[in-house]
Design a protein around this motif. Structure first.
Motif, PDB file in Angstrom:
ATOM      1  N   ASP A   1      28.548  -2.797  44.193  1.00  0.00           N
ATOM      2  CA  ASP A   1      28.709  -2.186  45.513  1.00  0.00           C
ATOM      3  C   ASP A   1      27.509  -2.418  46.420  1.00  0.00           C
ATOM      4  N   GLY A   2      26.595  -3.300  46.007  1.00  0.00           N
ATOM      5  CA  GLY A   2      25.503  -3.684  46.877  1.00  0.00           C
ATOM      6  C   GLY A   2      24.313  -2.752  46.879  1.00  0.00           C
ATOM      7  N   TYR A   3      24.162  -1.931  45.840  1.00  0.00           N
ATOM      8  CA  TYR A   3      22.983  -1.079  45.692  1.00  0.00           C
ATOM      9  C   TYR A   3      22.168  -1.553  44.489  1.00  0.00           C
ATOM     10  N   VAL A   4      20.868  -1.334  44.547  1.00  0.00           N
ATOM     11  CA  VAL A   4      19.975  -1.850  43.515  1.00  0.00           C
ATOM     12  C   VAL A   4      20.057  -0.982  42.268  1.00  0.00           C
ATOM     13  N   ALA A   5      20.419  -1.608  41.142  1.00  0.00           N
ATOM     14  CA  ALA A   5      20.508  -0.898  39.865  1.00  0.00           C
ATOM     15  C   ALA A   5      19.175  -0.878  39.133  1.00  0.00           C
ATOM     16  N   TRP A   6      18.381  -1.932  39.310  1.00  0.00           N
ATOM     17  CA  TRP A   6      17.102  -2.065  38.595  1.00  0.00           C
ATOM     18  C   TRP A   6      16.267  -3.103  39.319  1.00  0.00           C
TER      19      TRP A   6
END
Length: 501
Positions: free
Chosen positions: A472-477
């Motif tokens: 969804d275009g958000y930073v996971a790590w």
């Protein structure tokens, strides 16, 4: 269910997600799930067809980015009209041309155009549509959900599913069936809507203003008709009362100074605007999204946008759990991430409309003060623009995580193209300063890359940080110069172990 002995047995549909409601939120979610290989049925009580009597007319930057990740934004951009500023209240307009986004504008486009693009995508992905089908109840247990419906022929039926998502609007039958309240209140009563032709073309693409007790808004459909929304504080008339064109023209003259020669109304209606939010977006195996989860005033044009972003957040998580690629606990993050956003939108849209319609001297003074702050103080203005356009929201991150974790990933330049092109297909994207080999991404990364769940990319230049971006275009790590063990650990945490994948 009930004591009705004529109810047919549960339809044998193991391994399915049922989405209820075929508005933009439901269509995007169903399309995402089907594209990820999840069998999806989309239940809609209306007959097949896209209505042009939609209330939403604006796509904001963050939503356009989400649609870009699905290959839909460019076509919608060609059909709509870009506007580089948002008018709020008291003459305040917020410029959008400095937004850190490929879409540094808002797109004026009727909701039905968005629905048409999303429906076509959902159909191509294999979503099964059940039109003319109304939800009458549901029951669930640890193993699944049984949805009780009434089909077009009037006969009761049951649909079995692993999960059900209610995207069926403010009067959600799904929300009612799981017993969730919808606390809040009506904020604006007796709002009139009319689709009309105009003898005089408005000066701007979106026309909106408030004077005294009257407010009016005009937006183009693109087919020669315009949507007019009007409200007068002194008129508290039931929604059931018919609307006359003279009433619409009078409100427009009070708020805008003229009625632009409104004529040939093809549709008129009256409604009220509420501020409400469900206390939970999940009960067991049942979820809520869009207007079924939250409703607010139309100020700022955030309604359809917030629902589409709900769907983008839930879709990849539901697909990962359904396909055995993630533990069920991942689904809890939908509530923790999206519920605060919904609450923020309720507050901000309500604040805009209250300031626009300020009546008392102290509220007008407050409006003047806020206008001055937003006009002169850069950080305050950027925060307001970020909230309205959606690009300013971030999700929580674990203690000690890299500062980028939980933030929106901008559309970065990669050696192979753009980040949001790489996100297509509902996959994670790992971006590194230099090409990563198989040994550096480990068995989890290899398995995810082989099955299409992960793309490994390189920055086109500049950043040295290694970043893992969620579907969804958000930073996971993210990490600075991580070793192979750290990279593999991050991939295992986000994508699961290779055997499960």
């Amino acid at each position: 269910m009930t004591g009705n002995t004529h109810t047919p047995p549960t339809t044998p549909t193991p391994g399915r997600v049922v989405v209820v409601g075929s508005g933009p939120t439901g269509l995007l979610l169903a399309g995402d799930l089907a594209a990820a290989g999840v069998p999806v049925t989309l239940v809609e009580k209306r007959p097949r067809g896209i209505s042009n009597l939609s209330r939403a007319f604006v796509l904001h930057a963050r939503t356009l980015e989400q649609l870009d990740a699905r290959g839909l934004a460019d076509d919608l951009e060609r059909k709509g009209q870009a506007l580089d500023r948002i008018r709020l209240f008291g003459g305040l307009a917020l410029a959008l041309d400095t937004l850190p986004s490929r879409f540094n504008h808002l797109l004026v486009i009727p909701q039905y155009e968005v629905e048409e693009a999303l429906r076509h995508r959902a159909e191509e992905a294999g979503v099964r549509f059940a039109y003319g089908t109304e939800v009458t109840g549901l029951r669930q247990d640890a193993g699944g959900v049984t949805l009780q419906v009434r089909g077009a022929g009037g006969e009761p039926e049951e649909l079995a599913a692993d999960y059900v998502v209610g995207t069926d609007g403010m009067r959600s039958a799904v929300r009612a069936a799981i017993g969730l309240p919808f606390p809040g209140r009506s904020v604006i009563r007796s709002v009139v809507l009319a689709d009309v032709r105009l003898d005089e073309e408005p000066e701007s693409l979106l026309t909106a203003n408030a004077v005294g007790d009257a407010f009016a808004f005009i937006a183009p459909f693109g087919d020669g008709y315009y949507r007019v929304i009007g409200w007068h504080r002194g008129r508290d008339i039931p929604d059931s009362e018919p609307v006359g064109l003279d009433e619409v023209k009078e409100i427009a003259r009070l708020a805008l100074g003229r009625d632009y020669g409104m004529r040939d109304a093809r549709w008129m209606s009256r409604f009220h605007s509420d501020e409400r939010q469900a206390p939970a977006y999940r009960v067991g195996r049942v979820f809520l999204a869009g207007d079924a989860a939250h409703v607010h005033t139309p100020a700022g044009g955030q309604g359809m946008n917030t629902g589409l972003q709900d769907a983008a957040n839930l879709g990849w998580k539901l697909a990962a759990v359904f396909n055995g690629q993630a533990e069920a606990a991942l689904l809890d993050t939908y509530q923790t991430e999206r519920h605060p956003v919904g609450a923020s939108v309720v507050r901000s849209s309500g604040g805009i409309v209250r300031l626009a319609m300020a009546k008392y001297p102290w509220t007008r003074a407050l409006r003047a003060g806020i206008t001055a702050v937003l006009g002169r103080v850069g950080p305050a203005r950027r925060r307001a623009v970020g909230r309205i356009t959606g690009i300013g929201y971030a999700y929580g991150a674990p203690r000690g995580a890299h500062p980028m974790v939980g933030t929106r990933a901008p559309d970065a330049a990669l050696r192979s193209g753009r980040l949001y092109e790489a996100l297509r297909g509902g996959r994670f994207v790992m971006i590194a300063p230099l090409p990563y080999g198989a040994g550096e991404i480990g068995r989890a990364g290899e398995a995810a890359e082989r099955t299409g769940r992960l793309a490994v990319e390189c920055w086109a230049g500049g950043p040295r940080t290694t970043v893992l971006v969620r579907p969804d275009g958000y930073v996971a790590w993210a990490a600075e110069s991580p070793d192979a063990a750290a990279v593999e650990a991050a991939l295992v945490a986000a994508l699961g172990v290779p055997d499960r994948a």
